[in-house]
Design a protein around this motif. Structure first.
Motif, PDB file in Angstrom:
ATOM      1  N   LYS A  56      34.351  11.265  26.933  1.00 34.63           N
ATOM      2  CA  LYS A  56      34.842  12.517  26.542  1.00 34.63           C
ATOM      3  C   LYS A  56      35.441  12.243  25.133  1.00 34.63           C
ATOM      4  O   LYS A  56      36.356  13.472  24.850  1.00 34.63           O
ATOM      5  CB  LYS A  56      35.332  13.541  27.436  1.00 34.63           C
ATOM      6  N   THR A  57      35.384  11.315  24.721  1.00 35.92           N
ATOM      7  CA  THR A  57      35.975  11.193  23.480  1.00 35.92           C
ATOM      8  C   THR A  57      35.187  11.123  22.264  1.00 35.92           C
ATOM      9  O   THR A  57      35.471  11.084  21.109  1.00 35.92           O
ATOM     10  CB  THR A  57      36.748   9.674  22.991  1.00 35.92           C
ATOM     11  N   PHE A  58      33.877  11.263  22.629  1.00 34.48           N
ATOM     12  CA  PHE A  58      32.966  11.621  21.356  1.00 34.48           C
ATOM     13  C   PHE A  58      32.012  12.710  21.861  1.00 34.48           C
ATOM     14  O   PHE A  58      31.568  12.692  22.981  1.00 34.48           O
ATOM     15  CB  PHE A  58      31.805  10.364  20.848  1.00 34.48           C
ATOM     16  N   GLU A  87      31.536   0.427  18.424  1.00 38.21           N
ATOM     17  CA  GLU A  87      31.783   0.775  19.759  1.00 38.21           C
ATOM     18  C   GLU A  87      30.746   1.013  20.349  1.00 38.21           C
ATOM     19  O   GLU A  87      29.494   1.723  19.945  1.00 38.21           O
ATOM     20  CB  GLU A  87      32.917   1.846  19.691  1.00 38.21           C
ATOM     21  N   ALA A  88      30.745   1.293  21.697  1.00 35.55           N
ATOM     22  CA  ALA A  88      29.765   1.769  22.739  1.00 35.55           C
ATOM     23  C   ALA A  88      29.616   3.094  22.758  1.00 35.55           C
ATOM     24  O   ALA A  88      30.465   3.850  23.780  1.00 35.55           O
ATOM     25  CB  ALA A  88      29.949   1.162  24.064  1.00 35.55           C
ATOM     26  N   ASN A  93      22.052  11.087  15.736  1.00 32.55           N
ATOM     27  CA  ASN A  93      21.220  10.033  16.303  1.00 32.55           C
ATOM     28  C   ASN A  93      19.562  10.327  16.121  1.00 32.55           C
ATOM     29  O   ASN A  93      18.866  10.209  17.212  1.00 32.55           O
ATOM     30  CB  ASN A  93      21.683   9.719  17.794  1.00 32.55           C
ATOM     31  N   THR A  94      19.084  10.278  15.071  1.00 28.69           N
ATOM     32  CA  THR A  94      17.767  10.536  14.770  1.00 28.69           C
ATOM     33  C   THR A  94      17.110   8.910  15.125  1.00 28.69           C
ATOM     34  O   THR A  94      15.985   8.930  15.666  1.00 28.69           O
ATOM     35  CB  THR A  94      17.304  11.071  13.646  1.00 28.69           C
ATOM     36  N   ILE A  95      17.508   8.278  14.233  1.00 29.80           N
ATOM     37  CA  ILE A  95      16.912   6.747  14.531  1.00 29.80           C
ATOM     38  C   ILE A  95      18.238   5.907  14.735  1.00 29.80           C
ATOM     39  O   ILE A  95      19.205   5.808  13.941  1.00 29.80           O
ATOM     40  CB  ILE A  95      16.418   6.318  13.173  1.00 29.80           C
ATOM     41  N   GLU A  96      18.026   5.094  15.664  1.00 26.22           N
ATOM     42  CA  GLU A  96      18.965   4.110  16.051  1.00 26.22           C
ATOM     43  C   GLU A  96      18.651   2.704  16.068  1.00 26.22           C
ATOM     44  O   GLU A  96      17.527   2.422  16.239  1.00 26.22           O
ATOM     45  CB  GLU A  96      19.260   4.389  17.562  1.00 26.22           C
ATOM     46  N   ILE A  97      19.431   1.849  15.338  1.00 21.55           N
ATOM     47  CA  ILE A  97      19.425   0.603  14.823  1.00 21.55           C
ATOM     48  C   ILE A  97      20.570  -0.040  15.494  1.00 21.55           C
ATOM     49  O   ILE A  97      21.531  -0.072  15.123  1.00 21.55           O
ATOM     50  CB  ILE A  97      19.301   0.193  13.324  1.00 21.55           C
ATOM     51  N   THR A  98      20.204  -1.018  16.377  1.00 21.65           N
ATOM     52  CA  THR A  98      21.287  -1.741  17.084  1.00 21.65           C
ATOM     53  C   THR A  98      21.147  -3.187  16.560  1.00 21.65           C
ATOM     54  O   THR A  98      20.124  -3.797  16.310  1.00 21.65           O
ATOM     55  CB  THR A  98      21.235  -1.995  18.600  1.00 21.65           C
TER      56      THR A  98
END
Length: 166
Positions: A49-51, A40-41, A60-65
């Protein structure tokens, strides 16, 4: 995809590095590394406001997309070969590879189910093929409603029937 109530408990546990087991009264320290994933985005979920934003900042230290499979070029073929090897062993088959025609078809397909869909398509092909090379005949995917739409150019019953059969 965790409900807000559990998000706050997870955040509390991650911040304090302690959990209280169900039925217990004393917190127990723990040491863990967290790997989380979503399809999900996540930033939209924060805006909706659902997360919890504070939980996102914590995890979210390292984000891999990863882009969808359809945007990853020849990865489709590499993954297909990988799954072919796995299912050759699992089903004790001796399929040598994937035909050039099927490779083109795999590359052209949209892959709405991403890697999981590719995995199951290859597994199904390995199970049903009678050949030593996977071919277009072994490639079975669910057709979308858009791909089965017929444009009617005439209301002549015989022409319509012929078009539907085709």
């Amino acid at each position: 995809n965790v409900p807000l109530v559990l998000q706050s408990k997870l955040l509390f546990a991650l911040q304090n590095r302690k959990i209280t087991k169900v039925g217990a009264n004393t917190p127990v320290p723990f040491d863990a590394r967290l790997i989380s994933a979503t399809n999900e985005a996540i930033y939209d979920r924060v805006d909706e406001k659902t997360f919890r934003q504070d939980l996102l900042f914590r995890i979210n230290t390292i984000e891999i997309t990863l882009p969808p499979l359809r945007e990853r070029g020849t990865d489709v073929l590499l993954l297909a070969e990988h799954f072919l090897e796995i299912y050759n062993k699992k089903y004790n088959r001796k399929i040598k590879g994937i035909s050039a025609a099927l490779q083109k078809k795999l590359m052209a397909y949209h892959w709405p189910g991403n890697v999981r869909e590719l995995q199951h398509v290859i597994e199904r092909a390995v199970i049903i093929t009678q050949n030593t090379l996977l071919s277009e005949d072994d490639f079975v995917v669910r057709k979308s409603a858009a791909s089965t739409t017929i444009m009617v150019e005439t209301f002549h019953i015989e022409s319509l029937e012929k078009e539907l059969i085709i």
